[in-house]
Design an enzyme around this catalytic site. Structure first.
Site, PDB file in Angstrom:
ATOM      1  N   ALA A  10       0.820  -1.219   0.000  1.00 44.95           N
ATOM      2  CA  ALA A  10       0.000   0.000   0.000  1.00 44.95           C
ATOM      3  C   ALA A  10       0.851   1.266   0.000  1.00 44.95           C
ATOM      4  CB  ALA A  10      -0.933  -0.002   1.204  1.00 44.95           C
ATOM      5  N   CYS A  11       2.167   1.130   0.150  1.00 43.18           N
ATOM      6  CA  CYS A  11       3.079   2.278   0.255  1.00 43.18           C
ATOM      7  C   CYS A  11       3.760   2.537  -1.088  1.00 43.18           C
ATOM      8  CB  CYS A  11       4.123   1.991   1.327  1.00 43.18           C
ATOM      9  SG  CYS A  11       5.460   3.192   1.412  1.00 43.18           S
ATOM     10  N   GLY A  12       3.618   3.748  -1.591  1.00 44.26           N
ATOM     11  CA  GLY A  12       4.228   4.111  -2.866  1.00 44.26           C
ATOM     12  C   GLY A  12       5.734   3.986  -2.856  1.00 44.26           C
ATOM     13  N   ARG A  15       6.637   0.357  -3.050  1.00 47.88           N
ATOM     14  CA  ARG A  15       6.421  -0.176  -4.407  1.00 47.88           C
ATOM     15  C   ARG A  15       7.526   0.285  -5.360  1.00 47.88           C
ATOM     16  NH1 ARG A  15       1.150   1.543  -3.306  1.00 47.88           N
ATOM     17  NH2 ARG A  15       1.356   3.234  -4.822  1.00 47.88           N
TER      18      ARG A  15
END
Length: 114
Positions: A10-12, A15
């Site tokens: 969920a963390c940019g 990712r």
């Protein structure tokens, strides 16, 4: 070479770091979704020691109750125990390779250990 990333999908930033790892030639990547499979306090202590940072520097403040719990001023053992019990307190992503460990914020820091 092998790399392990403690990842939150969920963390940019997490990712983007994973994308850098996946694009690196000859790198075998192990992805650990640490919210589902949290590292032990001992493993976290080793990761932070190898990264040259304190557990407090690896503490996620944004979106957590870490400050209300007094964790930024707590002992290393207290911070590590809190992280192991409540992995949302772990700042991400952490990456470990044969060349070291980095807390990859910003994500480009991962290149130091590739």
């Amino acid at each position: 070479m092998k790399a392990t990333i403690w990842h939150n999908p969920a963390c940019g930033t997490s990712r983007k770091t994973l994308a850098i790892l996946e694009e690196a030639p000859g790198l075998a990547v192990t992805v650990v979704e640490y919210l589902k499979a949290p590292p032990s306090a001992e493993k976290l202590a080793q990761l932070y020691r190898d990264a040259g940072i304190t557990p407090q520097q690896g503490l996620r403040l944004r979106g957590t109750d870490a400050e209300e719990r007094g964790l930024p001023a707590a002992s290393d053992a207290e911070v590590l125990a809190a992280m192991a019990a409540d992995p949302k307190l772990i700042e991400r992503p952490l990456v470990e390779t044969g060349k070291g460990v980095r807390l990859c914020r910003p994500q480009e820091i991962v290149r130091e250990i590739l």
